[in-house]
Design an enzyme around this catalytic site. Sequence first.
Site: not given
Ligand SMILES: NC(=O)c1ccc[n+]([C@@H]2O[C@H](COP(=O)([O-])OP(=O)(O)OC[C@H]3O[C@@H](n4cnc5c(N)ncnc54)[C@H](OP(=O)(O)O)[C@@H]3O)[C@@H](O)[C@H]2O)c1
Length: 238
Positions: A156, A19-20, A158-160, A143, A189, A69
């Site tokens: 969300y 998820g980079a 529940a998944a986390k 999260s 974030i 993945v």
């Molecule tokens: N943003 C927040 O406020 C926040 C807060 C708490 C926790 N988090 C957690 O922190 C992590 C990163 O957050 P973020 O804001 O960077 O998230 P994001 O931009 O929505 O997604 C991160 C990456 O996850 C991959 N992804 C999304 N759906 C997927 C799927 N169905 N299968 C495989 N890969 C998938 C995508 O990569 P590709 O499309 O390149 O495969 C995407 O670039 C996540 O796990 C999120 O739940 C975020």
Amino acid sequence: MSMAPPPRTLEGKRAVVTGATGGLGPSVARALLDAGASVVVVGRSEAVLYSLVASLGDGARLASCAADVTTPAGAARAVEGGVDVLVCVAGTWAGGHVAEDAPDDELDRMLDANLRSAWFASRAALRQMKRAARGGRIVFVASMGGLSASPRSAAYGAAKAGVVSLTRSLAEEARAIGVTVNAVAPGTIATATNRGAMPHADASRWVAPEEVAAAIIFLASDAAAALTGAVVPVSRGG
Ligand SMILES: NC(=O)c1ccc[n+]([C@@H]2O[C@H](COP(=O)([O-])OP(=O)(O)OC[C@H]3O[C@@H](n4cnc5c(N)ncnc54)[C@H](OP(=O)(O)O)[C@@H]3O)[C@@H](O)[C@H]2O)c1
């Protein structure tokens, strides 16, 4: 005044970041590179990975892998060159409605992105780490919504919560092979997506992607060798 460079605590390590390509992932990859690791950035789109690699620009120590993945085969491909540090950033959010109004597919989408991705990537990494027999680190991105109530994003949450449970279970299992398994639990974030979606929100409690990345680097380092099964809130409290 010039800033001291970050300590190269991960010199010689190979790190894989799932998820980079999203809001957090590039900061995690940057911090791993700055700590001296070789980094494989993983995402589902070659084109998106191409521009990420160009923007990170650390040629010799940076590679990309296009893989999904959430499948066993994709997860195996992501770690096939070896892995000392796996950071499972893949995941995404959906919500904004109470559970009874959620689309029927919302639970499956949340479980796929957040839990299946962590499950298959970590299993593939553990197999590699066991074979290589030199220990390792797995860091999940859970999260705060997986630790406490997640109203209007219950699927969300529940998944986390599943990721939190996985952290604790795998930590027990992996102790025997010298692998630690921990998670960070960020609050909101300060990503471009969140700023766009919530332009009027009070962002003073939000955390910077670099702050989440710093906690991940610590959990990945030798200094955290005794720490396993921990879920570390990165949320300025609350
Ligand atoms: N943003 C927040 O406020 C926040 C807060 C708490 C926790 N988090 C957690 O922190 C992590 C990163 O957050 P973020 O804001 O960077 O998230 P994001 O931009 O929505 O997604 C991160 C990456 O996850 C991959 N992804 C999304 N759906 C997927 C799927 N169905 N299968 C495989 N890969 C998938 C995508 O990569 P590709 O499309 O390149 O495969 C995407 O670039 C996540 O796990 C999120 O739940 C975020």
